[in-house]
Design an enzyme around this catalytic site. Structure first.
Site, PDB file in Angstrom:
ATOM      1  N   ARG A  70     -11.790  -0.378   9.271  1.00  0.00           N
ATOM      2  CA  ARG A  70     -10.590  -1.200   9.090  1.00  0.00           C
ATOM      3  C   ARG A  70      -9.703  -1.141  10.332  1.00  0.00           C
ATOM      4  NH1 ARG A  70      -7.746  -0.400   3.442  1.00  0.00           N
ATOM      5  NH2 ARG A  70      -6.559  -2.144   4.276  1.00  0.00           N
ATOM      6  N   ASN A 102       1.585  -3.771   4.521  1.00  0.00           N
ATOM      7  CA  ASN A 102       0.365  -3.739   5.330  1.00  0.00           C
ATOM      8  C   ASN A 102       0.307  -2.493   6.183  1.00  0.00           C
ATOM      9  OD1 ASN A 102      -0.250  -6.129   4.184  1.00  0.00           O
ATOM     10  ND2 ASN A 102       0.316  -7.397   5.939  1.00  0.00           N
ATOM     11  N   HIS A 119       3.527   1.507   3.069  1.00  0.00           N
ATOM     12  CA  HIS A 119       2.255   2.146   2.715  1.00  0.00           C
ATOM     13  C   HIS A 119       1.598   2.856   3.893  1.00  0.00           C
ATOM     14  CE1 HIS A 119       1.767  -0.698  -1.000  1.00  0.00           C
ATOM     15  NE2 HIS A 119       2.665   0.242  -1.168  1.00  0.00           N
ATOM     16  N   CYS A 127      -3.543  15.425   8.501  1.00  0.00           N
ATOM     17  CA  CYS A 127      -4.463  16.393   7.894  1.00  0.00           C
ATOM     18  C   CYS A 127      -4.397  16.284   6.364  1.00  0.00           C
ATOM     19  CB  CYS A 127      -4.090  17.797   8.346  1.00  0.00           C
ATOM     20  SG  CYS A 127      -5.092  19.063   7.550  1.00  0.00           S
ATOM     21  N   CYS A 155      -8.487  19.140  11.617  1.00  0.00           N
ATOM     22  CA  CYS A 155      -7.122  19.445  12.065  1.00  0.00           C
ATOM     23  C   CYS A 155      -7.171  20.636  13.032  1.00  0.00           C
ATOM     24  CB  CYS A 155      -6.277  19.788  10.835  1.00  0.00           C
ATOM     25  SG  CYS A 155      -4.623  20.370  11.192  1.00  0.00           S
ATOM     26  N   ALA A 239       0.446 -18.987   4.817  1.00  0.00           N
ATOM     27  CA  ALA A 239       1.631 -18.434   5.481  1.00  0.00           C
ATOM     28  C   ALA A 239       1.754 -18.954   6.917  1.00  0.00           C
ATOM     29  CB  ALA A 239       1.555 -16.912   5.473  1.00  0.00           C
TER      30      ALA A 239
HETATM   31  P1  NAD Z   1      -3.409  -8.508  -2.393  1.00  0.00           P
HETATM   32  O1  NAD Z   1      -4.768  -8.547  -1.770  1.00  0.00           O
HETATM   33  O2  NAD Z   1      -3.238  -7.885  -3.725  1.00  0.00           O
HETATM   34  O3  NAD Z   1      -2.838 -10.012  -2.510  1.00  0.00           O
HETATM   35  C1  NAD Z   1      -2.869 -10.883  -1.411  1.00  0.00           C
HETATM   36  C2  NAD Z   1      -1.974 -12.059  -1.749  1.00  0.00           C
HETATM   37  O4  NAD Z   1      -1.902 -12.885  -0.597  1.00  0.00           O
HETATM   38  C3  NAD Z   1      -2.477 -12.927  -2.906  1.00  0.00           C
HETATM   39  O5  NAD Z   1      -1.384 -13.225  -3.757  1.00  0.00           O
HETATM   40  C4  NAD Z   1      -2.987 -14.190  -2.215  1.00  0.00           C
HETATM   41  O6  NAD Z   1      -2.808 -15.358  -3.024  1.00  0.00           O
HETATM   42  C5  NAD Z   1      -2.105 -14.249  -0.996  1.00  0.00           C
HETATM   43  N1  NAD Z   1      -2.698 -14.896   0.168  1.00  0.00           N
HETATM   44  C6  NAD Z   1      -3.987 -14.810   0.608  1.00  0.00           C
HETATM   45  N2  NAD Z   1      -4.127 -15.516   1.736  1.00  0.00           N
HETATM   46  C7  NAD Z   1      -2.921 -16.071   2.025  1.00  0.00           C
HETATM   47  C8  NAD Z   1      -2.431 -16.918   3.055  1.00  0.00           C
HETATM   48  N3  NAD Z   1      -3.225 -17.340   4.059  1.00  0.00           N
HETATM   49  N4  NAD Z   1      -1.129 -17.291   3.036  1.00  0.00           N
HETATM   50  C9  NAD Z   1      -0.313 -16.895   2.016  1.00  0.00           C
HETATM   51  N5  NAD Z   1      -0.716 -16.091   1.004  1.00  0.00           N
HETATM   52  C10 NAD Z   1      -1.998 -15.688   1.007  1.00  0.00           C
HETATM   53  O7  NAD Z   1      -2.449  -7.839  -1.297  1.00  0.00           O
HETATM   54  P2  NAD Z   1      -1.061  -7.091  -1.466  1.00  0.00           P
HETATM   55  O8  NAD Z   1      -0.187  -7.755  -2.467  1.00  0.00           O
HETATM   56  O9  NAD Z   1      -0.534  -6.824  -0.097  1.00  0.00           O
HETATM   57  O10 NAD Z   1      -1.573  -5.748  -2.140  1.00  0.00           O
HETATM   58  C11 NAD Z   1      -1.024  -4.673  -1.826  1.00  0.00           C
HETATM   59  C12 NAD Z   1      -1.979  -3.698  -1.090  1.00  0.00           C
HETATM   60  O11 NAD Z   1      -2.975  -4.261  -0.215  1.00  0.00           O
HETATM   61  C13 NAD Z   1      -1.144  -2.911  -0.171  1.00  0.00           C
HETATM   62  O12 NAD Z   1      -1.197  -1.589  -0.600  1.00  0.00           O
HETATM   63  C14 NAD Z   1      -1.756  -3.014   1.213  1.00  0.00           C
HETATM   64  O13 NAD Z   1      -1.643  -1.768   1.855  1.00  0.00           O
HETATM   65  C15 NAD Z   1      -3.150  -3.379   0.919  1.00  0.00           C
HETATM   66  N6  NAD Z   1      -3.887  -4.119   1.965  1.00  0.00           N
HETATM   67  C16 NAD Z   1      -3.373  -4.250   3.245  1.00  0.00           C
HETATM   68  C17 NAD Z   1      -4.073  -4.952   4.226  1.00  0.00           C
HETATM   69  C18 NAD Z   1      -3.488  -5.035   5.646  1.00  0.00           C
HETATM   70  O14 NAD Z   1      -2.860  -4.077   6.116  1.00  0.00           O
HETATM   71  N7  NAD Z   1      -3.628  -6.163   6.328  1.00  0.00           N
HETATM   72  C19 NAD Z   1      -5.295  -5.553   3.891  1.00  0.00           C
HETATM   73  C20 NAD Z   1      -5.798  -5.397   2.564  1.00  0.00           C
HETATM   74  C21 NAD Z   1      -5.067  -4.684   1.613  1.00  0.00           C
END
Ligand code: NAD
Length: 254
Positions: A70, A102, A119, A127, A155, A239
């Site tokens: 990742r 994120n 998060h 560690c 660690c 977005a």
């Molecule tokens: P989620 O996967 O639960 O939901 C993603 C949301 O984004 C959905 O509602 C979906 O409809 C929407 N979406 C998808 N593509 C989109 C776009 N192009 N434009 C607008 N909206 C769009 O993600 P979440 O709600 O962030 O869940 C929380 C957890 O996911 C967090 O704990 C996070 O740490 C983790 N996460 C983070 C990443 C990252 O850092 N990029 C990636 C995957 C998961």
């Protein structure tokens, strides 16, 4: 009046704006959300099953390999047009904060300062035993192929296994970012909630907390995720298209 028009008026009169972001804002940079199908070694895993202390205890090499992959994906990704909007809005003189769920660094790489990571972050291991932060050498960051099991480094202080300093399921959020976020969310006039499914609590409560404090909440998502409050506006779409369109509607020269 359309939600886009109302949202642009709300932005024009706001002194302080918070962007609250989830995995959806990074999806168009090529970083999968929880809902996307995984590739390689990970196809048979549910990400939510890999992101727990139990999973790390059961197979630390599997979980460490997943996070290395990742982290690699994140370094290959570029911020998209949505990530650029907070700093563009800040240039209009408003106070703009970013609170993200994120664990990538795409907001920072798009020019946002002081990003609150609820998060944690992929960039910083710690560690598993003594929780001290640790650094990795270039060699320890190498990813071979699409997926792999990798024994985590140890660690230097206590010889415990290193883990990523991200918040796993069933773990508490770090207190300092949560407090900082609460202050921003409760004092803003507009909160823009982008690309989050609103399922993972307590972060998922943030739009409701902003509404309770009197803010207007603008949701930007592919699906309707509004909560049914009179002060909510729902902008459905990607977005990377909706946020620049909103900025242009509110501030045509920004
Ligand atoms: P989620 O996967 O639960 O939901 C993603 C949301 O984004 C959905 O509602 C979906 O409809 C929407 N979406 C998808 N593509 C989109 C776009 N192009 N434009 C607008 N909206 C769009 O993600 P979440 O709600 O962030 O869940 C929380 C957890 O996911 C967090 O704990 C996070 O740490 C983790 N996460 C983070 C990443 C990252 O850092 N990029 C990636 C995957 C998961």
């Amino acid at each position: 009046m359309s939600d886009m028009k109302q949202a642009s008026f709300a932005l024009q009169s706001a002194r302080s704006v918070v962007f609250f972001t989830g995995a959806g804002i990074s999806a168009e940079s090529g970083i999968p959300t929880f809902r996307d199908k995984l590739t390689g070694l990970w196809t048979t895993y549910d990400p939510q099953r890999l992101e727990t202390a139990e999973a790390f205890r059961a197979n630390a090499a599997l979980v460490w390999g997943w996070y290395l992959w990742r982290r690699h994906q994140t370094t290959q990704a570029q911020p998209n047009a949505a990530h650029l909007v907070p700093s563009r809005l800040a240039a209009t003189g408003r106070q703009v904060s970013v609170v993200t769920q994120n664990i990538d660094d795409l907001h920072e790489r798009a020019g946002s300062a002081g990003v609150v990571h609820l998060h944690g972050s992929l960039a910083q291991p710690k560690c598993f035993a003594c929780h001290r932060p640790a650094d990795l050498s270039e060699e320890q960051l190498v990813v071979h192929g699409d997926g792999q099991e990798v024994e985590p480094p140890r660690c230097r202080r206590c010889n415990g296994k290193l883990r990523p300093a991200v918040v796993w399921f069933k773990e508490d959020l770090p207190m300092a970012p949560w407090k900082a976020a609460m202050h921003m969310v409760k004092t803003c006039q507009v909160l823009i909630s982008v690309g989050t499914s609103g399922i993972v609590t307590p972060a998922a409560d943030i739009p409701e907390i902003a509404l309770a404090a009197g803010a207007t909440v603008i949701h930007v998502n592919l699906a309707d995720v509004s909560l049914g409050n009179a002060n909510e506006l729902m902008l459905i779409g990607r977005a990377s298209e909706v946020l620049p369109a909103l900025l242009k509607a509110a501030f045509p020269t920004a």
